[in-house]
Write a protein that holds these residues in place. Sequence first.
Motif, mmCIF file in Angstrom:
data_model
loop_
_atom_site.group_PDB
_atom_site.id
_atom_site.type_symbol
_atom_site.label_atom_id
_atom_site.label_comp_id
_atom_site.label_asym_id
_atom_site.label_seq_id
_atom_site.Cartn_x
_atom_site.Cartn_y
_atom_site.Cartn_z
ATOM 1 N N GLN A 70 -18.690 -18.363 37.096
ATOM 2 C CA GLN A 70 -18.280 -17.930 35.762
ATOM 3 C C GLN A 70 -16.902 -18.459 35.378
ATOM 4 O OE1 GLN A 70 -18.643 -13.658 36.323
ATOM 5 N NE2 GLN A 70 -20.540 -13.592 35.150
ATOM 6 N N ASN A 71 -16.076 -18.798 36.366
ATOM 7 C CA ASN A 71 -14.702 -19.218 36.094
ATOM 8 C C ASN A 71 -14.489 -20.716 36.286
ATOM 9 O OD1 ASN A 71 -12.684 -16.770 35.662
ATOM 10 N ND2 ASN A 71 -14.274 -16.094 37.073
ATOM 11 N N ILE A 91 -14.409 -18.340 26.854
ATOM 12 C CA ILE A 91 -14.284 -16.914 26.560
ATOM 13 C C ILE A 91 -15.590 -16.343 26.022
ATOM 14 C CG2 ILE A 91 -13.170 -15.242 25.024
ATOM 15 C CD1 ILE A 91 -11.476 -16.065 27.380
ATOM 16 N N GLN A 94 -18.020 -15.722 28.659
ATOM 17 C CA GLN A 94 -17.648 -14.546 29.440
ATOM 18 C C GLN A 94 -17.982 -13.241 28.720
ATOM 19 O OE1 GLN A 94 -15.604 -13.818 32.327
ATOM 20 N NE2 GLN A 94 -15.377 -15.865 33.131
ATOM 21 N N GLY A 95 -18.318 -13.327 27.449
ATOM 22 C CA GLY A 95 -18.609 -12.131 26.675
ATOM 23 C C GLY A 95 -17.445 -11.637 25.842
ATOM 24 N N GLY A 96 -16.394 -12.449 25.707
ATOM 25 C CA GLY A 96 -15.222 -12.058 24.940
ATOM 26 C C GLY A 96 -15.282 -12.540 23.503
ATOM 27 N N ALA A 130 -10.309 -10.929 25.817
ATOM 28 C CA ALA A 130 -11.103 -11.084 27.038
ATOM 29 C C ALA A 130 -11.286 -9.759 27.758
ATOM 30 C CB ALA A 130 -10.437 -12.092 27.967
ATOM 31 N N CYS A 133 -13.802 -8.861 30.842
ATOM 32 C CA CYS A 133 -14.374 -10.124 31.317
ATOM 33 C C CYS A 133 -14.032 -10.353 32.792
ATOM 34 C CB CYS A 133 -13.860 -11.295 30.476
ATOM 35 S SG CYS A 133 -14.450 -11.284 28.760
ATOM 36 N N CYS A 157 -9.820 -6.097 33.011
ATOM 37 C CA CYS A 157 -10.360 -7.256 33.730
ATOM 38 C C CYS A 157 -10.199 -7.011 35.230
ATOM 39 C CB CYS A 157 -9.635 -8.531 33.317
ATOM 40 S SG CYS A 157 -9.998 -9.059 31.632
#
Length: 256
Positions: A70-71, A91, A94-96, A130, A133, A157
């Motif tokens: 994911q990152n 972002i 990630q869902g942000g 974020a 996330c 986070c």
Amino acid sequence: MSAPRACVHLVAPLWNGGTRGIHGMSSAVAPEGNQRKWGKLLQFLADRFYDVEILREYLFRKQVSKIHQQNRSFTYIKERYGPYVAGAYFILKQGGAVKFQGKEWMQSRSGYSSLKFLNFQAIPVEAVDASDCAINYEGLDNLLALKELQSLSLQRCPHVDDWCLSRLYQLADSLQELSLAGCPQISERGLACLHHLQNLRRLDISDLPAVSNPGLIRILVEEMLPNCEVLGAEWTEGLKLRPEEQSRDTASPIPA
């Protein structure tokens, strides 16, 4: 600056668009079928794992691999479309939510297209939400290229830690608002790294369980960032009272 939350998903599942809804799928599977599936699952686990510790280690490795995936850095997108599009894409994946200068908030739940991103290649990203996330130290590479970023919310986070805060100096020229509320891995050592962010005007450090003395830390942060409004902890929070003050606080305010 937190983004407005929408209820429409990025890709709406077509469960209800066909002849049978998602709730009707359970009736298509007989109880015997469920039992067979559970039996196969249990047999698979029994064949592969000999004890609970091995299973826990396997699940932990799977989780770490997922977070790493994911990152990852979107190098291809950055090279082809620029850092603004790459950062926004990261972002949203990630869902942000992100906000380009002069534009409305864009979030993964409200829908977006690659063609729309192409129109924003030359428009800086001014705000990122974020919250919740899975951003970690490596994932920050996608944000640190946003040199015009003014507002950043990293609320709750779980993987943002002191090492992450040590990298935010790269946004010192533009960052004005920062929220770290509810981040479980941030301690006093990480907050000390924020002395580089002299352009900050608002900082939220509420609900940081790894900070042992929130009240004292707030005082120190306010001295470190004199032009910044620090939110999230009363200066008396975590301070020990003298014996005479404790007896005064425990005394009943109503006379007998």
